[in-house]
Design a protein around this motif. Structure first.
Motif, PDB file in Angstrom:
ATOM      1  N   LEU A  44     -56.033 -12.748  30.679  1.00 48.53           N
ATOM      2  CA  LEU A  44     -56.116 -14.204  30.580  1.00 48.53           C
ATOM      3  C   LEU A  44     -56.069 -14.858  31.951  1.00 48.53           C
ATOM      4  O   LEU A  44     -55.402 -14.372  32.875  1.00 48.53           O
ATOM      5  CB  LEU A  44     -54.993 -14.737  29.692  1.00 48.53           C
ATOM      6  CG  LEU A  44     -55.243 -14.531  28.195  1.00 48.53           C
ATOM      7  CD1 LEU A  44     -53.954 -14.619  27.396  1.00 48.53           C
ATOM      8  CD2 LEU A  44     -56.252 -15.559  27.695  1.00 48.53           C
ATOM      9  N   ARG A  45     -56.781 -15.963  32.043  1.00 45.70           N
ATOM     10  CA  ARG A  45     -56.890 -16.723  33.288  1.00 45.70           C
ATOM     11  C   ARG A  45     -56.371 -18.139  33.059  1.00 45.70           C
ATOM     12  O   ARG A  45     -56.382 -18.636  31.926  1.00 45.70           O
ATOM     13  CB  ARG A  45     -58.365 -16.794  33.700  1.00 45.70           C
ATOM     14  CG  ARG A  45     -59.045 -15.453  33.840  1.00 45.70           C
ATOM     15  CD  ARG A  45     -60.545 -15.614  33.956  1.00 45.70           C
ATOM     16  NE  ARG A  45     -61.245 -14.338  34.102  1.00 45.70           N
ATOM     17  CZ  ARG A  45     -62.561 -14.202  34.014  1.00 45.70           C
ATOM     18  NH1 ARG A  45     -63.325 -15.262  33.809  1.00 45.70           N
ATOM     19  NH2 ARG A  45     -63.104 -13.005  34.162  1.00 45.70           N
ATOM     20  N   PRO A  46     -55.965 -18.825  34.108  1.00 47.25           N
ATOM     21  CA  PRO A  46     -55.511 -20.210  33.944  1.00 47.25           C
ATOM     22  C   PRO A  46     -56.547 -21.102  33.258  1.00 47.25           C
ATOM     23  O   PRO A  46     -56.177 -22.002  32.484  1.00 47.25           O
ATOM     24  CB  PRO A  46     -55.240 -20.650  35.383  1.00 47.25           C
ATOM     25  CG  PRO A  46     -54.867 -19.387  36.089  1.00 47.25           C
ATOM     26  CD  PRO A  46     -55.731 -18.324  35.473  1.00 47.25           C
ATOM     27  N   GLU A  47     -57.822 -20.839  33.501  1.00 51.93           N
ATOM     28  CA  GLU A  47     -58.867 -21.661  32.881  1.00 51.93           C
ATOM     29  C   GLU A  47     -59.019 -21.406  31.386  1.00 51.93           C
ATOM     30  O   GLU A  47     -59.780 -22.113  30.704  1.00 51.93           O
ATOM     31  CB  GLU A  47     -60.217 -21.453  33.584  1.00 51.93           C
ATOM     32  CG  GLU A  47     -60.674 -20.018  33.685  1.00 51.93           C
ATOM     33  CD  GLU A  47     -60.312 -19.374  35.009  1.00 51.93           C
ATOM     34  OE1 GLU A  47     -59.201 -19.648  35.541  1.00 51.93           O
ATOM     35  OE2 GLU A  47     -61.149 -18.577  35.508  1.00 51.93           O
ATOM     36  N   ASP A  48     -58.310 -20.416  30.854  1.00 55.70           N
ATOM     37  CA  ASP A  48     -58.306 -20.205  29.406  1.00 55.70           C
ATOM     38  C   ASP A  48     -57.302 -21.121  28.709  1.00 55.70           C
ATOM     39  O   ASP A  48     -57.241 -21.153  27.475  1.00 55.70           O
ATOM     40  CB  ASP A  48     -57.953 -18.744  29.081  1.00 55.70           C
ATOM     41  CG  ASP A  48     -58.997 -17.763  29.556  1.00 55.70           C
ATOM     42  OD1 ASP A  48     -58.617 -16.703  30.095  1.00 55.70           O
ATOM     43  OD2 ASP A  48     -60.206 -18.049  29.390  1.00 55.70           O
ATOM     44  N   THR A  49     -56.515 -21.843  29.478  1.00 56.94           N
ATOM     45  CA  THR A  49     -55.536 -22.751  28.901  1.00 56.94           C
ATOM     46  C   THR A  49     -56.227 -23.824  28.067  1.00 56.94           C
ATOM     47  O   THR A  49     -57.126 -24.520  28.546  1.00 56.94           O
ATOM     48  CB  THR A  49     -54.707 -23.419  30.010  1.00 56.94           C
ATOM     49  OG1 THR A  49     -53.943 -22.416  30.689  1.00 56.94           O
ATOM     50  CG2 THR A  49     -53.763 -24.467  29.439  1.00 56.94           C
ATOM     51  N   ALA A  50     -55.818 -23.924  26.803  1.00 54.86           N
ATOM     52  CA  ALA A  50     -56.444 -24.876  25.881  1.00 54.86           C
ATOM     53  C   ALA A  50     -55.748 -24.783  24.531  1.00 54.86           C
ATOM     54  O   ALA A  50     -54.972 -23.853  24.278  1.00 54.86           O
ATOM     55  CB  ALA A  50     -57.927 -24.570  25.707  1.00 54.86           C
ATOM     56  N   ALA A  51     -56.066 -25.735  23.676  1.00 55.41           N
ATOM     57  CA  ALA A  51     -55.728 -25.611  22.263  1.00 55.41           C
ATOM     58  C   ALA A  51     -56.854 -24.817  21.604  1.00 55.41           C
ATOM     59  O   ALA A  51     -58.029 -25.128  21.812  1.00 55.41           O
ATOM     60  CB  ALA A  51     -55.591 -26.977  21.621  1.00 55.41           C
ATOM     61  N   TYR A  52     -56.478 -23.802  20.846  1.00 53.52           N
ATOM     62  CA  TYR A  52     -57.450 -22.926  20.193  1.00 53.52           C
ATOM     63  C   TYR A  52     -57.448 -23.190  18.689  1.00 53.52           C
ATOM     64  O   TYR A  52     -56.379 -23.289  18.065  1.00 53.52           O
ATOM     65  CB  TYR A  52     -57.119 -21.468  20.475  1.00 53.52           C
ATOM     66  CG  TYR A  52     -57.508 -21.017  21.857  1.00 53.52           C
ATOM     67  CD1 TYR A  52     -56.806 -21.457  22.977  1.00 53.52           C
ATOM     68  CD2 TYR A  52     -58.600 -20.170  22.057  1.00 53.52           C
ATOM     69  CE1 TYR A  52     -57.177 -21.069  24.254  1.00 53.52           C
ATOM     70  CE2 TYR A  52     -58.967 -19.768  23.330  1.00 53.52           C
ATOM     71  CZ  TYR A  52     -58.260 -20.226  24.421  1.00 53.52           C
ATOM     72  OH  TYR A  52     -58.628 -19.834  25.682  1.00 53.52           O
ATOM     73  N   TYR A  53     -58.644 -23.265  18.137  1.00 54.47           N
ATOM     74  CA  TYR A  53     -58.825 -23.546  16.724  1.00 54.47           C
ATOM     75  C   TYR A  53     -59.708 -22.472  16.091  1.00 54.47           C
ATOM     76  O   TYR A  53     -60.642 -21.984  16.719  1.00 54.47           O
ATOM     77  CB  TYR A  53     -59.507 -24.896  16.523  1.00 54.47           C
ATOM     78  CG  TYR A  53     -58.790 -26.064  17.147  1.00 54.47           C
ATOM     79  CD1 TYR A  53     -59.019 -26.409  18.475  1.00 54.47           C
ATOM     80  CD2 TYR A  53     -57.890 -26.832  16.406  1.00 54.47           C
ATOM     81  CE1 TYR A  53     -58.355 -27.483  19.060  1.00 54.47           C
ATOM     82  CE2 TYR A  53     -57.230 -27.905  16.978  1.00 54.47           C
ATOM     83  CZ  TYR A  53     -57.459 -28.220  18.299  1.00 54.47           C
ATOM     84  OH  TYR A  53     -56.810 -29.293  18.862  1.00 54.47           O
TER      85      TYR A  53
END
Length: 131
Positions: free
Chosen positions: A86-95
């Motif tokens: 995982l990378r910092p740019e993967d930070t998000a809300a996942y649905y």
């Protein structure tokens, strides 16, 4: 009532792994296509990974290829998003979302990012990648 519920999000360091779950109720996943979507603050929602469970066709967006994969537990009527490196740019809300209607291609479905195009859309789970 068709419903999907996500879980498994959390805080992880760069290079770490998480497994998100998408548990379906009220229907069998066999004849549905499942999509995983994410949305970071101030960014557009994007399709990350999608799979047509009726034929196994799968699409991953370029930024996650080789790192993310969709798996399934038939007995639990649950689909997973395995996320590695995982990378910092993967930070998000996942649905996760389920669609039983016709699709042209699974790639095309992954670009359908509005909730009303799906039979079920989950409440989301937050993934934060940070040291």
């Amino acid at each position: 009532q068709l419903q999907v519920v996500e879980s498994g999000g959390g805080l992880v360091q760069p290079g770490g792994s998480l497994r998100l779950s998408c548990a379906a109720s009220g229907f069998s996943l066999d004849d549905y296509a499942i999509g995983w979507f994410r949305q970071a603050p101030g960014k557009q929602r994007e399709g990350v990974a999608c799979r047509d469970l009726s034929d196994g066709s799968t699409y991953y967006t370029d930024s996650v290829k080789g790192r993310f994969s969709i798996t399934r537990d038939n007995a639990k009527n649950t689909v997973y998003l395995e996320m590695n490196n995982l990378r910092p740019e993967d930070t998000a809300a996942y649905y996760c979302a389920a669609r039983g209607g016709p699709i042209t291609t699974i790639q095309a479905m992954c670009f359908m990012t509005t909730e009303d195009e799906y039979d079920a859309w989950g409440q989301g789970t937050q993934v934060t990648v940070s040291s």
